[in-house]
Design an enzyme around this catalytic site. Sequence first.
Site, PDB file in Angstrom:
ATOM      1  CG  HIS A 180      -0.581   0.837   2.249  1.00  0.00           C
ATOM      2  ND1 HIS A 180       0.368  -0.644   3.447  1.00  0.00           N
ATOM      3  CD2 HIS A 180      -0.044   1.459   3.342  1.00  0.00           C
ATOM      4  CE1 HIS A 180       1.019  -0.076   3.981  1.00  0.00           C
ATOM      5  NE2 HIS A 180       1.074   1.221   4.307  1.00  0.00           N
TER       6      HIS A 180
HETATM    7  N1  UDP Z   1      -3.272  -4.459   9.326  1.00  0.00           N
HETATM    8  C1  UDP Z   1      -4.407  -4.689   9.492  1.00  0.00           C
HETATM    9  N2  UDP Z   1      -5.359  -5.606   8.046  1.00  0.00           N
HETATM   10  C2  UDP Z   1      -4.984  -5.233   7.167  1.00  0.00           C
HETATM   11  C3  UDP Z   1      -3.573  -5.160   6.726  1.00  0.00           C
HETATM   12  C4  UDP Z   1      -2.971  -4.696   8.078  1.00  0.00           C
HETATM   13  O1  UDP Z   1      -5.183  -4.967  10.075  1.00  0.00           O
HETATM   14  O2  UDP Z   1      -5.598  -5.854   5.976  1.00  0.00           O
HETATM   15  C5  UDP Z   1      -2.814  -4.208  10.828  1.00  0.00           C
HETATM   16  C6  UDP Z   1      -1.175  -4.721  10.385  1.00  0.00           C
HETATM   17  O3  UDP Z   1      -1.381  -5.769  10.939  1.00  0.00           O
HETATM   18  C7  UDP Z   1      -0.809  -3.456  11.555  1.00  0.00           C
HETATM   19  C8  UDP Z   1      -1.730  -2.130  10.795  1.00  0.00           C
HETATM   20  O4  UDP Z   1      -2.643  -2.855  10.194  1.00  0.00           O
HETATM   21  O5  UDP Z   1      -1.278  -3.673  12.682  1.00  0.00           O
HETATM   22  C9  UDP Z   1       0.003  -1.796   9.831  1.00  0.00           C
HETATM   23  O6  UDP Z   1      -0.744  -0.646   8.873  1.00  0.00           O
HETATM   24  P1  UDP Z   1      -0.366   0.107   7.169  1.00  0.00           P
HETATM   25  O7  UDP Z   1      -0.027  -1.393   6.944  1.00  0.00           O
HETATM   26  O8  UDP Z   1      -1.621   0.413   6.757  1.00  0.00           O
HETATM   27  O9  UDP Z   1       0.502   1.033   8.103  1.00  0.00           O
HETATM   28  P2  UDP Z   1       2.198   1.363   8.005  1.00  0.00           P
HETATM   29  O10 UDP Z   1       2.773   0.210   9.486  1.00  0.00           O
HETATM   30  O11 UDP Z   1       2.939   0.626   7.203  1.00  0.00           O
HETATM   31  O12 UDP Z   1       2.442   2.426   8.291  1.00  0.00           O
END
Ligand code: UDP
Length: 354
Positions: free
Chosen positions: A202
Amino acid sequence: MKILTILGARPQFIKAAALSAEIAKHQDVEEIIIHTGQHFDANMSEVFFEQMGIPKPDYNLNINSLSHGAMTGRMLEKIEALIIKEQPDWVVVYGDTNSTIAGALAAKKLHVKVAHIEAGLRSFDMKMPEEINRILTDQISNILFCPTETAVQNLKNEGFLIKPVKIIKSGDIMFDSVLLFKQKMKAPGFSLPDQFVLATVHRQENTDDLNRLKKIMQALNRLHEEGQPIILPLHPRTRNILKKENIPLSFEPVSPVGYLEMLYLLEHAQFVITDSGGLQKEAYFFGKYCITLRDSTEWIELVDHHFNTLINFDRDIYTQIKEVSHTKVNHHDELYGKGNTAEIIVHELKNYEV
Ligand code: UDP
């Protein structure tokens, strides 16, 4: 003590769940929550409040689907008005999104103390919007809660030791969340093969670069075609771009899942392929190898300990996945603290003295 919490994006809900649960134990601490609306789909927002028992936001600003400047500007204006109304002792911001920098900036200009959770992280890539947000937020925070030793070192290297701010190595609050909710993990509503790879994509550096996005999807398609099942809970932004640009997937992605389902997928996956920040650590918490679809990571200790590898986009991605996907992860010591980060944070906020 009154805390004003600024939330907006999925990873912030997951982090806030642990802190809100801790705050609720303190009679003398009141929490007011502003949801900026940055993530608004039910499966990107509501599900986390429901599953994780996060208090319902006191304010929802409904600001989303705008350019970075427009989004941040509108948040700044609305949050400023609410800080004036609520007069909090602290504004708490998480991570590295537009909601983070808007909340911190609004508070600082009103001379309200700012606490930054997940401070000090650096990818050293100023093309990433997240890097800009986190560097600027650190600059105007009064207390910087660092998840790792690397984060503390980054702040020292940037001269933070001579500033009138407090740097606390608190551990990673995402570890608290995993420990709090692991017992409640649940299978998702779709059928799962016995063995599968868990993938997420994403980040803007992949979704907005069609060449990179195509390379990633080609590699996932090839894995699937050779009989490797892939579970890809697809972020709405990625889904829209794949559709608009006609980038084919040879398997059916699933919709984003709730946190409890995500924990279940992590527990049962063979390994993880992702460009997510949070998922890199969660893979490690579950003892799964992580292949990271990025040029850099702010969780560098995972790479140093051989729990994680960064993909080189100049080489074939599929080949690189095959090279490392059988690597075993031997759970290490406490890279991310003891799972008591929320407790440390509330203690520090209550006992803060300049
Ligand atoms: N996550 C979730 N469902 C999904 C995809 C991700 O609950 O379908 C959770 C994942 O386990 C983690 C968090 O969302 O705890 C990560 O968020 P994301 O990847 O959107 O953002 P980033 O960490 O890259 O800022």
